[in-house]
Write a protein that holds these residues in place. Sequence first.
Motif, short mmCIF file in Angstrom:
data_model
loop_
_atom_site.label_atom_id
_atom_site.label_comp_id
_atom_site.label_asym_id
_atom_site.label_seq_id
_atom_site.Cartn_x
_atom_site.Cartn_y
_atom_site.Cartn_z
N SER A 70 5.22 -18.37 5.75
CA SER A 70 6.35 -18.77 6.58
C SER A 70 7.64 -18.06 6.16
CB SER A 70 6.52 -20.29 6.50
OG SER A 70 7.65 -20.71 7.23
N LEU A 71 7.87 -17.97 4.83
CA LEU A 71 9.06 -17.28 4.35
C LEU A 71 9.04 -15.80 4.72
CD1 LEU A 71 9.47 -18.87 0.80
CD2 LEU A 71 10.88 -19.29 2.82
N PHE A 72 7.87 -15.16 4.57
CA PHE A 72 7.76 -13.74 4.89
C PHE A 72 7.91 -13.49 6.39
CE2 PHE A 72 5.01 -12.79 0.90
CZ PHE A 72 6.13 -13.00 0.11
N SER A 73 7.56 -14.48 7.23
CA SER A 73 7.72 -14.32 8.68
C SER A 73 9.20 -14.25 9.05
CB SER A 73 7.05 -15.48 9.42
OG SER A 73 5.66 -15.49 9.18
N ASN A 74 10.01 -15.05 8.36
CA ASN A 74 11.45 -15.01 8.63
C ASN A 74 12.12 -13.75 8.06
OD1 ASN A 74 11.32 -17.51 9.90
ND2 ASN A 74 11.57 -18.60 7.96
N ASP A 75 11.59 -13.27 6.94
CA ASP A 75 12.20 -12.09 6.29
C ASP A 75 11.07 -11.28 5.65
OD1 ASP A 75 13.84 -10.21 5.18
OD2 ASP A 75 14.71 -11.56 3.67
N PRO A 76 10.48 -10.31 6.35
CA PRO A 76 9.34 -9.55 5.80
C PRO A 76 9.74 -8.88 4.49
CG PRO A 76 9.56 -9.15 8.15
CD PRO A 76 10.76 -9.91 7.74
N PRO A 77 8.86 -8.94 3.47
CA PRO A 77 9.20 -8.36 2.17
C PRO A 77 8.93 -6.86 2.09
CG PRO A 77 7.10 -9.44 2.03
CD PRO A 77 7.59 -9.68 3.42
N VAL A 78 8.14 -6.30 2.99
CA VAL A 78 7.81 -4.87 2.94
C VAL A 78 8.11 -4.25 4.30
CG1 VAL A 78 6.03 -5.17 1.17
CG2 VAL A 78 5.41 -5.39 3.58
N TYR A 79 8.23 -2.96 4.28
CA TYR A 79 8.41 -2.23 5.52
C TYR A 79 7.74 -0.87 5.38
CZ TYR A 79 12.07 0.29 2.97
OH TYR A 79 12.75 1.04 2.06
N SER A 80 7.47 -0.23 6.49
CA SER A 80 6.80 1.06 6.48
C SER A 80 7.79 2.15 6.08
CB SER A 80 6.22 1.36 7.87
OG SER A 80 5.27 0.40 8.21
N LYS A 81 7.25 3.12 5.42
CA LYS A 81 8.10 4.25 5.03
C LYS A 81 8.57 4.99 6.28
CE LYS A 81 5.92 4.92 0.53
NZ LYS A 81 5.19 5.85 -0.34
N PRO A 82 9.78 5.58 6.25
CA PRO A 82 10.33 6.20 7.46
C PRO A 82 9.47 7.31 8.02
CG PRO A 82 12.02 5.92 5.80
CD PRO A 82 10.74 5.58 5.15
N ALA A 83 8.72 8.01 7.18
CA ALA A 83 7.95 9.16 7.67
C ALA A 83 6.73 8.72 8.45
CB ALA A 83 7.54 10.05 6.50
N GLN A 84 6.37 7.50 8.40
CA GLN A 84 5.15 7.06 9.05
C GLN A 84 5.47 5.98 10.08
OE1 GLN A 84 2.54 5.75 6.02
NE2 GLN A 84 2.31 7.76 5.04
N VAL A 92 0.86 -1.19 0.00
CA VAL A 92 0.00 0.00 0.00
C VAL A 92 0.90 1.24 0.00
CG1 VAL A 92 -1.88 -1.21 1.14
CG2 VAL A 92 -0.13 -0.10 2.51
N SER A 93 0.24 2.39 0.00
CA SER A 93 0.99 3.65 -0.13
C SER A 93 1.94 3.90 1.03
CB SER A 93 0.01 4.83 -0.26
OG SER A 93 -0.84 4.87 0.89
N SER A 94 1.65 3.33 2.19
CA SER A 94 2.51 3.56 3.36
C SER A 94 3.61 2.52 3.47
CB SER A 94 1.66 3.55 4.64
OG SER A 94 1.02 2.29 4.78
N MET A 95 3.74 1.61 2.51
CA MET A 95 4.74 0.54 2.55
C MET A 95 5.65 0.62 1.34
SD MET A 95 2.56 -2.80 3.74
CE MET A 95 1.63 -2.82 5.27
N GLU A 96 6.80 -0.02 1.46
CA GLU A 96 7.74 -0.16 0.36
C GLU A 96 8.32 -1.57 0.38
OE1 GLU A 96 10.78 2.74 0.57
OE2 GLU A 96 9.49 4.43 0.04
N VAL A 97 8.66 -2.07 -0.83
CA VAL A 97 9.29 -3.39 -0.91
C VAL A 97 10.72 -3.29 -0.44
CG1 VAL A 97 9.92 -5.29 -2.44
CG2 VAL A 97 7.76 -4.06 -2.79
N LYS A 98 11.14 -4.25 0.33
CA LYS A 98 12.49 -4.26 0.88
C LYS A 98 13.52 -4.46 -0.23
CE LYS A 98 15.15 -6.62 4.49
NZ LYS A 98 15.12 -7.73 5.47
N GLU A 99 14.59 -3.71 -0.13
CA GLU A 99 15.64 -3.82 -1.14
C GLU A 99 16.37 -5.16 -1.02
OE1 GLU A 99 18.32 -0.59 -0.92
OE2 GLU A 99 16.81 0.97 -1.32
N ARG A 100 16.71 -5.69 -2.23
CA ARG A 100 17.47 -6.95 -2.32
C ARG A 100 16.86 -8.06 -1.45
NH1 ARG A 100 21.36 -3.01 -2.30
NH2 ARG A 100 21.71 -3.20 -0.06
N HIS A 101 15.54 -8.13 -1.48
CA HIS A 101 14.87 -9.23 -0.77
C HIS A 101 15.10 -10.53 -1.52
CE1 HIS A 101 11.64 -11.64 1.05
NE2 HIS A 101 11.75 -10.80 2.08
#
Length: 384
Positions: free
Chosen positions: A128-142, A85-94
């Motif tokens: 299960s894979l995403f639990s070990n290494d989440p693919p998205v994270y929240s943007k720093p401003a939020q 969503v707009s408040s998330m970004e895909v993690k780099e080099r996932h």
Amino acid sequence: DGGVYHDPGRITRDASSLLNSTAGDHLRPKVAPLVDNDGTASPPVLLLSGTIAMPYRAVNYNIPIDVYLSPSYPARAPVVFVRPVSSMEVKERHRHVAQADGKVYMPYLHNWQPHSHNLIELVVTMSSLFSNDPPVYSKPAQQPPPPPYSVIQQSQVHQQAAAEEQIRLAQEMSRAEEGVRRMREKHEEGLQREKMQQYEVQLDHEKRMQLKSNIKTALFHLQSEAKIEIENCCFDIVRMEKSVKILSEDEKESQFKILRERKQTLENYQEQVTTSTEQLEKFVISVEEEKKSSSDELDPDAVDKIVLPDNLHSKQMLELSSENASISDLMYFMDRALVKETLPLDVHLKEIRKLAKKQFLTRALLLKIGQTVTKERAERDLFK
């Protein structure tokens, strides 16, 4: 006609199984074209869009995804994208998600087999894979989005239902074990009672057969002796008749008188034997009838009336022995209750101390009375 799919039945089954499972309860079916990396688009295909659960650090998060079932499915693996969503970004080099378009790359998709793989296992493996290494994270401003309340509430409801189900299953197992134990005890009691009845019937039959045999043997001996005695008397009579010619009148009369008296005695004896035989036969018949009628109306309490104490000391010893046995049984069942965790440990220890003290006093009194009885018996034997 199935549209773009070669196996529409498999499409329907797999999609329904996923949507009706807990893994895909937040996915919804749609229709949209699948665009490849080269820009070519397929005809409209089935799209399962929504979120999947991702437990991370004891909190459940929802990851938005799109699952496309290509026209060659199930021969070709589904195409999965992470749609932040707009408040998330895909993690780099996932390791499993491309940052550019969010496409998912994972061993389960790479090793896809039409006959052994399915959509439910795909979602579970991805979670299960995403639990070990989440693919998205929240943007720093939020601030990071909190987990939905509905997911937490649903998790709590599931945990409570699982705990209640475990308690119910444990109670049912305990009741089932108790029922089996009671049925086994009743069955063993029935077998024991049946064996006792068979033994009593066999013993009574043996006693009756032994009595009949003894009576027949005695009657046979009496009859043989009487027959021999009568034959001897008849022989004596014949012999006396032959010799009567050489005897005087007085001697004849004396001999005849003795013979008549002896004959009368033997006839009386034979009549008594016949009467006794008839009486014994009637007695045997009456005993058999009485035994048959008494076997149909067995008194269950008759055993308890056979042995009764005849003095005060015997009565006291019988009561103390019963009390000692009952205390032992009670302690045994309290131990069983402790093992089954239906009785707390502190209550068990408290009650066991009380029962042990009471049993010690009971056994001491029982031993004292036994010594007294032995002493009185020894004194009586000494004075005799």
